[in-house]
Design a protein around this motif. Sequence first.
Motif, PDB file in Angstrom:
ATOM      1  N   CYS A  71      -3.589  16.675  62.086  1.00 24.17           N
ATOM      2  CA  CYS A  71      -4.761  17.522  62.326  1.00 24.17           C
ATOM      3  C   CYS A  71      -4.490  18.580  63.391  1.00 24.17           C
ATOM      4  O   CYS A  71      -3.564  18.461  64.193  1.00 24.17           O
ATOM      5  CB  CYS A  71      -5.947  16.664  62.755  1.00 24.17           C
ATOM      6  N   ASP A  72      -5.335  19.609  63.374  1.00 25.33           N
ATOM      7  CA  ASP A  72      -5.232  20.694  64.353  1.00 25.33           C
ATOM      8  C   ASP A  72      -6.303  20.594  65.426  1.00 25.33           C
ATOM      9  O   ASP A  72      -6.172  21.175  66.494  1.00 25.33           O
ATOM     10  CB  ASP A  72      -5.399  22.043  63.649  1.00 25.33           C
ATOM     11  N   LEU A  73      -7.389  19.900  65.096  1.00 25.93           N
ATOM     12  CA  LEU A  73      -8.514  19.849  66.038  1.00 25.93           C
ATOM     13  C   LEU A  73      -9.249  18.533  65.882  1.00 25.93           C
ATOM     14  O   LEU A  73      -9.507  18.084  64.764  1.00 25.93           O
ATOM     15  CB  LEU A  73      -9.473  21.025  65.742  1.00 25.93           C
ATOM     16  N   LEU A  74      -9.573  17.925  67.023  1.00 30.67           N
ATOM     17  CA  LEU A  74     -10.447  16.753  67.031  1.00 30.67           C
ATOM     18  C   LEU A  74     -11.779  17.190  67.629  1.00 30.67           C
ATOM     19  O   LEU A  74     -11.804  17.764  68.721  1.00 30.67           O
ATOM     20  CB  LEU A  74      -9.830  15.634  67.884  1.00 30.67           C
ATOM     21  N   VAL A  75     -12.865  16.969  66.899  1.00 25.70           N
ATOM     22  CA  VAL A  75     -14.196  17.239  67.454  1.00 25.70           C
ATOM     23  C   VAL A  75     -14.932  15.913  67.568  1.00 25.70           C
ATOM     24  O   VAL A  75     -15.065  15.181  66.583  1.00 25.70           O
ATOM     25  CB  VAL A  75     -15.011  18.219  66.576  1.00 25.70           C
ATOM     26  N   SER A  76     -15.392  15.595  68.767  1.00 25.38           N
ATOM     27  CA  SER A  76     -16.125  14.349  69.020  1.00 25.38           C
ATOM     28  C   SER A  76     -17.468  14.681  69.628  1.00 25.38           C
ATOM     29  O   SER A  76     -17.641  15.757  70.207  1.00 25.38           O
ATOM     30  CB  SER A  76     -15.386  13.481  70.044  1.00 25.38           C
TER      31      SER A  76
END
Lengths: 272, 324
Positions: A113-118
Motif C-alpha cells: 500500500c501507499d497510504l494507511l488511513v485510520s
Amino acid sequence: MKILVTVKRIPDPDESLKFAGNAIDTSSSKWVANAFDEYAVETALRMAEHIGNKDRLAEVIVCSVCPKDKRQHVTQFLAMGADRGVIVDADETAMDSQTVAKLVAEVFRREGCDLLVSGKLSQDSEGNEVAQRAAGLLDLPQASFAATLRWDRGANALTVGREVDDGVETKTIPLPAVVSVDLRIVLPHSVKNGATADDHKYSDGARLASLRGITMAKRKKVDVHTPAALGVTPSSHVAVAGVTAPEKRAAGQIVDSAQTLVNKLITEAKVL
Amino acid sequence: MSNVLVIVESDGSGPKAAALPGITAGQQLAAATGGQLHLLVLGASPDAAAQALASGGYGASAVHAIAGAELEPFTAEAWTDAVVAAVRELGVTAFGGTASSTLREVVPRAAAVLDAPIVTEITGVTGADAFTREISAGRAIATLKVSHAPFGFTARASDFAPAEPGSPATTVSALSAGSVSRRGATVVGVEKTQSARPALTEADVVVSGGRGMREGANFKVLEELTDLLGGALGASRAATDAGMVPADLQVGQTGKVVAPNLYFAVAISGAIQHLAGMKGSKTIVAINKDPEAPIFQVADYGLVAKWEDAVPQLVELVRAHKGG
Ligand SMILES: Cc1cc2nc3c(=O)[nH]c(=O)nc-3n(C[C@H](O)[C@H](O)[C@H](O)COP(=O)(O)OP(=O)(O)OC[C@H]3O[C@@H](n4cnc5c(N)ncnc54)[C@H](O)[C@@H]3O)c2cc1C
Ligand SMILES: Nc1ncnc2c1ncn2[C@@H]1O[C@H](COP(=O)(O)O)[C@@H](O)[C@H]1O
C-alpha cells in the motif's frame, strides 16, 4: 495508488453501558462501526474518486482485526464504496494495540500500500495509538488528527492540516505514509485530491450506503488471514483489572432567573 | 532500576505550562516504583529550557537534553528517534508526559518501535504498574495493569496538578540521539489561535457555547462574560464544525478535557461526547431554552432561557458584582 483503511467494530455508543461485576458486559451489545473509521473511509473515497469522471485514482481496501463472522462493519464499508476487504480473524478484544498495529502493518506491507488511513480514536477503548504505532512499525512519515488533506499527485505527497492543541499545523508528508483522521475531515471542503475540482462541495459527514452499494458489497472480495499466517503472535501487555461506573454528580437545581443564578454562584457555590 | 522519564515540552526558555501535569504524573509514578524521575528536553537548542528545569528541580534526579536541528519544529518522526534513543540509553521503566497533541503522537510511535505497551490519558496512578483512565466517553473508569518494561504513558492534564519548582536543583546532561530524521516530512507552519485568554485546560472559568448560538458573531456576548471572569472560551463540536469558533476550542471526548472551578454550557444540549470533556468541573451552569436538554442532568445550576435574554443579563449582573 492503494489506500488501506483500518476499521474497527465497537459496542453501539448510543446504548447505555451494562456493568457486570468488574467489567462491562457487551454480551447483548449491538456492534457498529467506529465513527472515526467511517470518516477514514469517507476520506479515502474522496481521494479515490474523480468526481465527474469515471477514473478511480486509488483502490480503497478496508482492513479489520475482528472475528471473521463479526464482519458487519466491513460489509457496511464495502457498501459505502470501498473496493475490497481484508479481515484478520482474531479476537481483537484480547490483544493490545501493539498487536493490532503489527497485524495492520503486515497487511500494509503485503498489499504494497501507499497510504494507511485510520481513525484517530476508538470510541470505546479510546487508545489513540494504533495509527501512530503502525507508522512507527512501518517507519513511515505520519500525520495524526487530520482535519484537511490535499493530495499532490505530481509530488506524490500529502499536505495535511492537523488539529493540534493550540491551532492547526500544516504538514507535508511524502507517500507512502500514515494519516489518522479527526472529526472535521468530513466537512464539505476538507479533502482535495487534485483531480476533482478544488471547490467541489462534498455532502457533510460520511456518505450512506446506496441500495446499489449494498447489493454490490456482497460480490466484493474479502480476504481472511490469521495472525499466524501474518507472522504475528497476538499478545497483550495491558490487562484490564477492573471497570467501574463514574461517580454520579449530585442533583442540581433549576433557578428562575439570571439574578438568582448570580446570587447562588456568589453565596452558595462561592465561585464568583 | 525502575526510573521514570518524562518528556517535557519547552517554550525555549523553560517548560511549557502544559507540560507540568505530566511531570506530576511522573513524580507519582517514580514514587510508586521507588525509582528516580528523569526529565527530557528536545529541540534545536534545548539548553536554556533544560537549565531552567534543572534549577527548578521538580523532584527530578536528572535533566537530559537532546539537541538537534531536525527536532525543531516538532515532528513525531524525529522526536520518536530521540525518545527511543533516550529510553534505551537511560534504561528507564516508564516514559511519557502530558497527553498533549505532541505526546499523543510521539509516545505511541516510540512505544511501537520499542515493542512496548502504553496507557494513554491516565487520570490516576494507582501503583507502579497500574493506572486509571476513562473509556467510552467518560461513562466508565478502567483500571489497567501493564506487564512489560519499558512502557509508555500520557497523563490527562485536568487530573494532575501542575508540578511546581522548588525541590533540590539538579544537573543537566547532554544525550546523543544518534541519527534523527523527519522521514521526509516538513512542517509548513502552525496557524495558532490568537488569544489573550488563559488556555482552555488551565483556566479557572470556562464559558462554552453550542449550536444554539447560531453564528460566530453571537459568541461576542459569551466572550464578554468570559473576559469579565478571566476565563477561557470553549465550544461544542456542533459550534466548531460550523466554524463559529476555531476547532481547538472544542470541549469533549475528542476535544479538550477541562475541569475548571466554574463551567458555563450555553445553548449546548449535553451529548455524552461533550459531557466527557467537562463533567469533572467543580460547578456547572447550564443555560438552555429546552427544559428537557440532557445538560441539565449534570448541571449544578440550570437556567431555562434563551441565551439572547439570559447572557446579556448575566454580563450586567457579574459586572455589577465585580465592580461593587
Ligand atoms: C465520534 C464523535 C465524537 C464527538 N466528539 C465531540 C466532542 O468532543 N465535543 C462535543 O461537544 N461533541 C462531540 N460530538 C458531537 C456530539 O455528539 C453532539 O452532536 C454535539 O455535542 C452537539 O452540540 P450542541 O450541543 O452544540 O448542539 P445540539 O445538540 O444541536 O444542541 C443545541 C442546543 O441549543 C439549545 N438552543 C437552541 N437555541 C437556543 C437559544 N436561543 N437559547 C438557548 N438555548 C438554545 C437547544 O435547545 C439545544 O439543546 C462527537 C460526536 C461523535 C460521533
Ligand atoms: N481491531 C481493529 N481493527 C482494525 N482497525 C483498528 C482496530 N483497532 C483500532 N483500529 C484502528 O485504529 C484507530 C485508532 O484506534 P485506537 O488506537 O484504538 O484508539 C481506529 O480508528 C481504527 O481505525
